[in-house]
Enzyme design. Structure first.
Site, short mmCIF file in Angstrom:
data_model
loop_
_atom_site.label_atom_id
_atom_site.label_comp_id
_atom_site.label_asym_id
_atom_site.label_seq_id
_atom_site.Cartn_x
_atom_site.Cartn_y
_atom_site.Cartn_z
N HIS A 64 57.99 -51.79 -128.88
CA HIS A 64 56.67 -51.71 -128.22
C HIS A 64 56.31 -50.25 -127.96
O HIS A 64 57.03 -49.55 -127.27
CB HIS A 64 56.69 -52.48 -126.90
CG HIS A 64 56.58 -53.97 -127.08
ND1 HIS A 64 56.15 -54.80 -126.08
CD2 HIS A 64 56.81 -54.76 -128.15
CE1 HIS A 64 56.14 -56.04 -126.53
NE2 HIS A 64 56.54 -56.04 -127.79
N TYR B 183 58.70 -45.20 -117.53
CA TYR B 183 58.81 -46.54 -118.11
C TYR B 183 59.80 -46.55 -119.28
O TYR B 183 60.64 -47.45 -119.39
CB TYR B 183 57.43 -47.06 -118.57
CG TYR B 183 57.43 -48.54 -118.82
CD1 TYR B 183 57.02 -49.44 -117.83
CD2 TYR B 183 57.88 -49.07 -120.04
CE1 TYR B 183 57.05 -50.80 -118.05
CE2 TYR B 183 57.92 -50.43 -120.26
CZ TYR B 183 57.50 -51.30 -119.26
OH TYR B 183 57.56 -52.65 -119.49
N PRO C 10 61.79 -56.10 -109.85
CA PRO C 10 61.73 -56.15 -111.32
C PRO C 10 60.57 -55.40 -111.97
O PRO C 10 60.63 -55.11 -113.17
CB PRO C 10 61.62 -57.65 -111.62
CG PRO C 10 61.09 -58.26 -110.37
CD PRO C 10 61.60 -57.42 -109.25
N TYR D 69 50.56 -56.02 -117.67
CA TYR D 69 50.79 -56.03 -116.22
C TYR D 69 49.42 -56.17 -115.56
O TYR D 69 48.52 -55.38 -115.85
CB TYR D 69 51.42 -54.72 -115.76
CG TYR D 69 52.87 -54.54 -116.18
CD1 TYR D 69 53.91 -54.93 -115.35
CD2 TYR D 69 53.20 -53.96 -117.41
CE1 TYR D 69 55.23 -54.76 -115.72
CE2 TYR D 69 54.52 -53.78 -117.79
CZ TYR D 69 55.54 -54.18 -116.94
OH TYR D 69 56.85 -54.02 -117.30
P1 FAD Z 1 74.93 -59.27 -113.48
O1 FAD Z 1 74.09 -59.53 -114.66
O2 FAD Z 1 74.59 -59.94 -112.20
O3 FAD Z 1 76.41 -59.63 -113.89
C1 FAD Z 1 77.45 -59.73 -112.94
C2 FAD Z 1 78.50 -60.68 -113.45
O4 FAD Z 1 79.56 -60.73 -112.52
C3 FAD Z 1 77.98 -62.10 -113.61
O5 FAD Z 1 78.31 -62.59 -114.89
C4 FAD Z 1 78.66 -62.87 -112.50
O6 FAD Z 1 78.93 -64.23 -112.84
C5 FAD Z 1 79.94 -62.07 -112.32
N1 FAD Z 1 80.51 -62.17 -110.97
C6 FAD Z 1 79.86 -62.26 -109.79
N2 FAD Z 1 80.72 -62.33 -108.78
C7 FAD Z 1 81.95 -62.30 -109.33
C8 FAD Z 1 83.25 -62.34 -108.81
N3 FAD Z 1 83.47 -62.44 -107.48
N4 FAD Z 1 84.30 -62.29 -109.64
C9 FAD Z 1 84.09 -62.19 -110.99
N5 FAD Z 1 82.87 -62.15 -111.54
C10 FAD Z 1 81.82 -62.19 -110.73
N6 FAD Z 1 65.87 -56.94 -114.57
C11 FAD Z 1 64.90 -56.53 -115.36
O7 FAD Z 1 64.93 -55.40 -115.81
N7 FAD Z 1 63.87 -57.42 -115.65
C12 FAD Z 1 63.85 -58.70 -115.18
O8 FAD Z 1 62.95 -59.47 -115.47
C13 FAD Z 1 64.87 -59.14 -114.34
N8 FAD Z 1 64.88 -60.39 -113.82
C14 FAD Z 1 65.91 -60.76 -113.00
C15 FAD Z 1 65.95 -62.03 -112.44
C16 FAD Z 1 67.00 -62.41 -111.57
C17 FAD Z 1 67.03 -63.80 -110.99
C18 FAD Z 1 68.02 -61.49 -111.28
C19 FAD Z 1 69.16 -61.87 -110.36
C20 FAD Z 1 67.97 -60.22 -111.85
C21 FAD Z 1 66.94 -59.84 -112.70
N9 FAD Z 1 66.88 -58.57 -113.29
C22 FAD Z 1 65.87 -58.20 -114.07
C23 FAD Z 1 67.89 -57.61 -113.07
C24 FAD Z 1 68.86 -57.55 -114.23
O9 FAD Z 1 69.03 -58.83 -114.77
C25 FAD Z 1 70.14 -57.00 -113.67
O10 FAD Z 1 69.87 -55.66 -113.27
C26 FAD Z 1 71.30 -57.03 -114.65
O11 FAD Z 1 71.69 -58.35 -114.87
C27 FAD Z 1 72.46 -56.23 -114.09
O12 FAD Z 1 73.60 -56.45 -114.84
P2 FAD Z 1 75.01 -56.47 -114.13
O13 FAD Z 1 75.99 -56.66 -115.25
O14 FAD Z 1 75.14 -55.28 -113.26
O15 FAD Z 1 75.00 -57.72 -113.15
C1 DHB Z 2 60.15 -58.43 -118.09
C2 DHB Z 2 60.49 -58.29 -116.79
C3 DHB Z 2 60.01 -57.21 -116.08
O1 DHB Z 2 60.34 -57.05 -114.80
C4 DHB Z 2 59.18 -56.29 -116.65
O2 DHB Z 2 58.70 -55.27 -115.91
C5 DHB Z 2 58.85 -56.43 -117.97
C6 DHB Z 2 59.35 -57.51 -118.69
C7 DHB Z 2 60.66 -59.59 -118.86
O3 DHB Z 2 61.43 -60.37 -118.32
O4 DHB Z 2 60.29 -59.74 -120.02
#
Ligand code: FAD
Ligand code: DHB
Length: 389
Positions: free
Chosen positions: A72, A384, A292, A200
C-alpha cells in the site's frame, strides 16, 4: 532441558525472536500457553512496516509475505464529509504491506517446525526463577508433568496478560498507563474490500476503519462503547453503523456479507520501564500496549525483537554485553515515539464522550491542517510507515 534463551510466549514477538536467534546459531526454546491452532485463530494486526518486512527477510521467512502481501503506497482519511489521501511513497519513499498477523505467525511456526526447533505448547503455570541471578530457569507443567528449562537469558514475549511483566518486582518497574473511554468493534468478512487502500474515517457518530487481509477478505472496525458486547451487534447493525460513518460514495459501494469473526478490543496505552530486569527482557505486548489506531502494536514488537536479537547475538559472538545492557534504553526510545503517534492519531479521529465544542473545533482544525500541509503529511507518513531503527 537446557537452552541459551528461554522464550516465554509463541506469538509474533517470541517466534520472530526465536527465528532470528536460530539464524545466529543461538539455541532457544519457545514456551507457549496455548496450542498452535489457538494462536493462529487470533485475528489481530494487519499492517506491516518496512522494518518488520526486513526482519522477516533476515529471519528467512519472507517468501509468502512477498508473494501475497498487499503493498500500500498510501491511505485515505475521511472526515466530516471530505476525504484526502496521504501518499506514503511520495512523502517517504516507503510503502507499508498489508499481511495479517495470522499469516506472519503461520510463516514463523512453519519455519520453526521445518528447522526442528523446540516449541513447548500447552505450558501451564509458567514461572520464571532467578532472573536477577546469573542462572535463571523457567518451570511449567503439562498434563500433570513438571518441566524445568535452565537458560542464560529469559525473553518475556507473553503479551499483555502474561507472567513475565509481573515477575519484575513492583519496586523495580514503573508502569505508565492510559485507558481510553471506548473500544473497537471489529469484524472480518469474506467480501471484497471497499477500496484498494485503507480508509480511516472520523464522523460525528465516531471512528471507523476500512481495512483488509486480501482481495476477498475485509476487516472493518467501528468505535464502540466499552459497555458493548459483540453479541449486542448483529451483522446488519454493524454494516449499517459502519456505512453511516463513511463518505456516501464509499458507503454506496460497500459489499456486505456475514461476519466470520466479531470482537471488541478496548483501547489502552501502557509502557513498563525498564524493559529489563537482570537476565529477563520484556519484548512486545508484554512490555507495552498501544491503542490500535495506526497499527503500531505488532510493529513495535518487531522493533524490540530487533534490538534484543542484536544484543544477544553480539554477546554470544564476542562476549560484549553492551547491546543487552542497553536493550531497554534503545527499545524504549522507539516505544515512546510509537505511543505518541498512536495516542495522537487516536485523538485525531475518535469521538470522546466528554468533548466540548471547542475540542471538536480543535480536532477539525487538526484534520484540516493534515489535509492542507505537506510538512504535516510528511510527519504523519514517516510515523505511519515506521520510524527507522
Ligand atoms: P501476543 O501476540 O499477545 O503473543 C503472546 C503469546 O504469549 C500468546 O501466544 C499467548 O498465548 C502467550 N502467553 C500468554 N501468557 C503466557 C504464559 N503465562 N505462558 C506462556 N505463554 C503465554 N495491533 C495492530 O497493529 N493492529 C490491530 O488491529 C490490532 N488488533 C488487536 C486486537 C486485540 C484483541 C489485541 C489483544 C491486540 C491487537 N493488536 C493490534 C496488537 C497486536 O496484535 C500485538 O501488538 C501483537 O500481537 C504483539 O505480539 P506479541 O507477540 O508481543 O504478543
Ligand atoms: C488494521 C488495524 C489497525 O489498527 C490499523 O490502524 C490498520 C489496519 C487491521 O487490522 O487491518
Amino acid at each position: 532441558m537446557r537452552t541459551q534463551v528461554a522464550i516465554i510466549g509463541g506469538g509474533p514477538a517470541g517466534l520472530l525472536l526465536g527465528q532470528l536467534l536460530h539464524r545466529c546459531g543461538i539455541d532457544a526454546v519457545v514456551i507457549e500457553r496455548k496450542t498452535r491452532d489457538h494462536v493462529l485463530s487470533r485475528i489481530r494486526a494487519g499492517v506491516l512496516e518496512t522494518g518488520f518486512v526486513r526482519l522477516m527477510e533476515e529471519a528467512g521467512v519472507a517468501d509468502r509475505l512477498h508473494e501475497r502481501g498487499l503493498v500500500h503506497h498510501g491511505t485515505r482519511i475521511a472526515a466530516h464529509g471530505r476525504s484526502f489521501r496521504v501518499d506514503f511513497s511520495d512523502l517517504t519513499g516507503m510503502p507499508v504491506v498489508v499481511y495479517g498477523q495470522t499469516e506472519v505467525t503461520r510463516d514463523l511456526y512453519d519455519a520453526r517446525e521445518a528447522a526442528g526447533l523446540a516449541t513447548e505448547f500447552r505450558a501451564e503455570g509458567v514461572a520464571i526463577h532467578g532472573a536477577d541471578t546469573g542462572n535463571p530457569h523457567v518451570t511449567f507443567s503439562r498434563d500433570g508433568t513438571e518441566f524445568r528449562v535452565d537458560c542464560d537469558f529469559v525473553a518475556g514475549c507473553d503479551g499483555f496478560h502474561g507472567i513475565s511483566r509481573q515477575t519484575i518486582p513492583l519496586s523495580a518497574r514503573t508502569e505508565y498507563e492510559k485507558t481510553y473511554p471506548f473500544g473497537w468493534l471489529g469484524i472480518l468478512s469474506r467480501t471484497p474490500p471497499v477500496d484498494h487502500e485503507l480508509i480511516y474515517a472520523a464522523s460525528d457518530r465516531g471512528f471507523a476503519l476500512c481495512s483488509m487481509r486480501n482481495a476477498n477478505l475485509s476487516r472493518y472496525y467501528i468505535q464502540c462503547a466499552l459497555s458493548d458486547h459483540p453479541e449486542d451487534w448483529s451483522d446488519a447493525a454493524f454494516w449499517d453503523e459502519l456505512k453511516r460513518r463513511l463518505p456516501e460514495d464509499v458507503a454506496d459501494r460497500m459489499v456486505t456479507g456475514p461476519s466470520i469473526e466479531k470482537s471488541i478490543a478496548p483501547l489502552r496505552s501502557l509502557v513498563t520501564e525498564p524493559m529489563q530486569w537482570g537476565r529477563l527482557f520484556l519484548c512486545g505486548d508484554a512490555a507495552h500496549i498501544v491503542p490500535p489506531t495506526g497499527a503500531k502494536g505488532l510493529n513495535l514488537a518487531a522493533s524490540d525483537v530487533h534490538y534484543l536479537h542484536r544484543g544477544l547475538a553480539r554477546f554470544y559472538e564476542t562476549g560484549d554485553a553492551e547491546g543487552i545492557d542497553r536493550y531497554s534504553e534503545q527499545a524504549l526510545l522507539q516505544v515512546w515515539k510509537a505511543e505518541r503517534f498512536s495516542w495522537w492519531f487516536s485523538g485525531l479521529l475518535h469521538r470522546y464522550p466528554d468533548m466540548a465544542p471547542f475540542d471538536l473545533k480543535m480536532q477539525q482544525a487538526e484534520i484540516a491542517f493534515l489535509r492542507d500541509n505537506r510538512a504535516q503529511q510528511r510527519a504523519f507518513a514517516e510515523n505511519y510507515v515506521g520510524l527507522p531503527y
